[in-house]
Write an enzyme that holds these catalytic residues in place. Structure first.
Site, PDB file in Angstrom:
ATOM      1  N   SER A  36      76.058  50.688  69.637  1.00 36.42           N
ATOM      2  CA  SER A  36      76.812  50.681  68.378  1.00 36.42           C
ATOM      3  C   SER A  36      77.693  49.447  68.207  1.00 36.42           C
ATOM      4  CB  SER A  36      77.668  51.944  68.287  1.00 36.42           C
ATOM      5  OG  SER A  36      78.480  52.055  69.449  1.00 36.42           O
TER       6      SER A  36
ATOM      7  N   LYS B  64      80.317  49.336  62.243  1.00 38.28           N
ATOM      8  CA  LYS B  64      81.367  49.709  61.276  1.00 38.28           C
ATOM      9  C   LYS B  64      81.179  49.074  59.895  1.00 38.28           C
ATOM     10  CE  LYS B  64      83.951  52.421  63.821  1.00 38.28           C
ATOM     11  NZ  LYS B  64      84.047  53.848  63.428  1.00 38.28           N
TER      12      LYS B  64
ATOM     13  N   GLU C  10      92.510  53.309  58.428  1.00 38.97           N
ATOM     14  CA  GLU C  10      93.118  53.600  59.718  1.00 38.97           C
ATOM     15  C   GLU C  10      92.317  52.858  60.766  1.00 38.97           C
ATOM     16  OE1 GLU C  10      90.796  55.387  58.372  1.00 38.97           O
ATOM     17  OE2 GLU C  10      89.375  55.518  60.042  1.00 38.97           O
TER      18      GLU C  10
END
Lengths: 261, 397
Positions: free
Chosen positions: B381, B91, B113
């Site tokens: 990830s 991220k 969000e």
């Protein structure tokens, strides 16, 4: 009555309610009372699960209507059953229209007496297919402009819209506010002549409505304030609000000082 | 590959994407798109981004040869270690990039969000690091499920704003962030966490995440002297997947997208039992883009479901919808059980606890090794520390 005919008797008061709130069965009677109280056009919202342009009042109203059984089929039944002289306008999000199929949607609108369609998340750049479908069925597709819309784009939107141009009074979402911005007045002044201008988002009092008309708007749209009174079951107050807003904009129109060229 | 891939550079991937947004958001999106178009060719901006990726985020991440898993599956498996990025997931690649764009645009406030909290944490990290006021929208239901990440965000100086509208989960947090942005765009940047939403978000997020694929390409060529036969990535919104795929789109490499199969392919009136928009969804508009979404016949958005909060989303990025339709990306599914199997296997075989999201990709390779070819890469990830409570609470583990 066609929308363009309604604008022969300016200024207009446009009232918004969410169809199906508190129940699908209650909607036709509500439309009738709002019309009799003096509204010139009624906007009927089709509730969506994800109403991104709306504030809490209309979000909650949409949720109640969905829970009460509102869907697109019910919507057109309810709208057909609402028999009034004034124009009826569809307001709803594009995914609901897309899911129904554009041609079927436009034909359903025409069959149930809907004269115009407002889709807050459909900009002109994406609207060509719906525009064609609406034209095929004699339904106006009404576009929105906002205070931050640049002038060249505003002119393009004016070219695309039919019926009237919906001016968003302020940044943000729908809902009751107390202030009125200079930006709103500037926006009204920026619109080229030749298309009726209706102002909505955040207008809830007769005073605000009068101010909007004094600034040159042809119509005022009141939404969240109506939805809020319906939610509280205060229908007499709703009729009173409609009457007072109508009176306020008529007085404001008469008081307009004729501009000298 | 079943056809030539053509992008409308304006806003679309084939028919997917676009900008289905209220008029008030049009201008902020235009300004963002034009700022980004300018900055992505600006050497000073790019070297600043590289600096933060290296010295703050800890890039490049290793491409690790997974010896035991390879033996288990009878073929060579490499892991792209995004779990080692600062914050514990890929991220940060995106939040760093967007925050630097926002800085250049003169914005002082970031909003975001978050579902599970990973993107919220990555936004809170850049908010602290680059001195922004940061507010994160999070569904009430998710706040209850992810208390530790709420605390992390607050510790990093961000405000977490509970979202009480709609289903009170990720999709509603995105709606709320858009509403905030439409009122406060003058000083605020909306830092969207995945390669979805209206243009330019899908393109910009893909570009920032494509650092994963660029590194992977160099690393596999160095290690093996050739490109892999396949790349496997989990897909919620799809940012880690499109990030690792992007530099391989023109190559003969199988790109496998593993969506959340959840508890099955069924759905009820309001909820789907999965988060598999590419596999089970239909075309529709969600969060400003035409893409594959989970919806009822009338166009109401369904609530999705997955054991992995990061895959629990009823839409998917429009570029992946396009690439799947073109046959370039192969959509598959792993259900909760397979994901838990992958979670346990990678922990025990390799000593790496993957995020439950990444565990979907791992679990899929355990179940369908034949599709991988002789040389495969799995994108890990994120790391799984955040998921321990979820996994412990799960029966039969």
């Amino acid at each position: 009555m066609r929308i363009s005919d309604a604008f022969h008797h300016k200024p207009l008061l446009i009232a918004y309610i969410c169809a199906g709130d508190p129940s699908p069965a209650a909607t036709p009677e509500l439309v009738k009372r709002i019309s009799e109280a003096g509204a010139d056009i009624i906007e009927l919202g089709l509730p969506h699960s994800d109403p991104v342009a709306d504030g809490p009042t209309i979000q909650e109203s949409s949720q109640r209507a969905i829970v009460a059984g509102m869907n697109t089929d019910t919507y057109f039944e309810v709208v057909s059953a609402a028999k009034v002289e004034i124009p009826k306008i569809f307001m709803g999000y594009y995914n609901m229209i897309y899911a129904r199929g554009l041609e079927k949607f436009a034909s359903d609108c025409a069959r149930s007496g809907i004269n115009g369609v407002i889709v807050p998340d459909l900009p002109p750049e994406e609207a060509e297919p719906l525009k064609i479908a609406c034209q095929n069925h004699g339904v106006d597709l009404i576009f929105l402009a906002a205070p931050n819309t640049p002038q060249h784009r505003l002119e393009r939107i004016v070219d695309q819209t039919s019926g009237f141009l919906y001016l968003v009074a302020r940044p943000g979402v729908t809902g009751v506010r107390s202030d009125l911005l200079d930006d709103t007045k500037n926006l009204i002044a920026r619109v080229p002549d030749g298309i009726p201008k209706a102002v909505g988002f955040g207008i809830s009092t007769p005073e605000q409505a009068a101010e909007i008309v004094s600034a040159g708007a042809d119509a005022v749209i009141v939404g969240s304030a109506c939805v809020d009174l319906i939610a509280k079951g205060k229908l007499a107050e709703l009729e009173d609000l409609i009457r007072k807003m109508k009176l306020a904009i008529e007085i404001a129109e008469k008081r307009k000082i004729p501009t000298v060229c | 590959m079943s056809g030539q891939i053509v992008y409308d550079i304006n806003t679309k991937f084939g028919k997917y994407g676009g900008r289905f947004v209220p008029e008030t958001l049009r201008q902020p999106l235009e300004e963002l798109a034009s700022a980004y178009e300018h900055l992505k060719h600006n050497d000073k901006f790019l070297s600043e981004y590289d600096f933060f990726l290296r010295d703050f985020a800890g890039r490049p991440t290793p491409l690790y040869f997974a010896k035991s898993l390879s033996r288990e599956l009878g073929r060579k498996i490499y892991l792209k270690r995004e779990d080692l990025v600062h914050g514990g997931a890929h991220k940060l690649n995106n939040t760093l990039g967007q925050a630097l764009v926002a800085k250049q645009m003169g914005k002082t406030r970031l909003i975001a969000e978050t579902g599970a909290g990973q993107h919220g944490v990555a936004t809170a990290i850049v908010g602290a690091c680059l001195s922004f006021e940061t507010q994160v929208y999070m569904g009430e239901v998710d706040i209850e499920r992810q208390k530790m990440n709420v605390f992390r965000m607050e510790l990093l100086g961000a405000d977490v704003i509970p979202v009480r509208s709609g289903s009170r989960t990720l999709k509603d947090a995105i709606n709320e962030a858009f509403r905030d942005w439409s009122a406060n765009y003058e000083n605020t940047h909306y830092l969207l966490g995945t390669a979805a939403g209206p243009h330019p978000f899908p393109t910009m997020v893909r570009d920032f995440q494509s650092i994963i694929g660029k590194e992977t390409r160099e690393q596999i060529l160095r290690a093996e002297g050739r490109l892999p036969d396949s790349i496997v990535a989990c897909v919620g919104g799809g940012s880690n997947a499109i990030g690792i795929y992007a530099p391989f789109l023109q190559d003969k490499v199988e790109l496998i997208a593993v969506e959340a199969g959840g508890q099955g392919i069924g759905k009820t009136n309001k909820t789907a039992e999965n988060g598999a928009s590419l596999n089970c969804g239909t075309n529709g508009i969600l969060h400003g883009a035409l893409t594959k979404i989970l919806q009822d016949p009338y166009g109401q958005i369904l609530e999705s479901y997955s054991i992995a909060a990061g895959l629990d989303y009823p839409g998917v990025g429009p570029e992946l919808a396009y690439l799947a339709e073109m046959g370039r990306v192969q959509p598959t599914m792993a259900d909760d059980k397979i994901a838990l199997k992958g979670f346990k296997a990678l922990s025990q075989l390799e000593g790496i606890i993957p995020a439950l999201e990444s565990a979907h990709a791992v679990g899929y390779t355990l179940d369908s090794p034949e599709i991988l070819g002789d040389l495969a890469i799995i994108n890990i990830s994120g790391r799984g520390d955040k998921d321990l409570a979820t996994v412990m609470a799960h029966e039969n583990f």
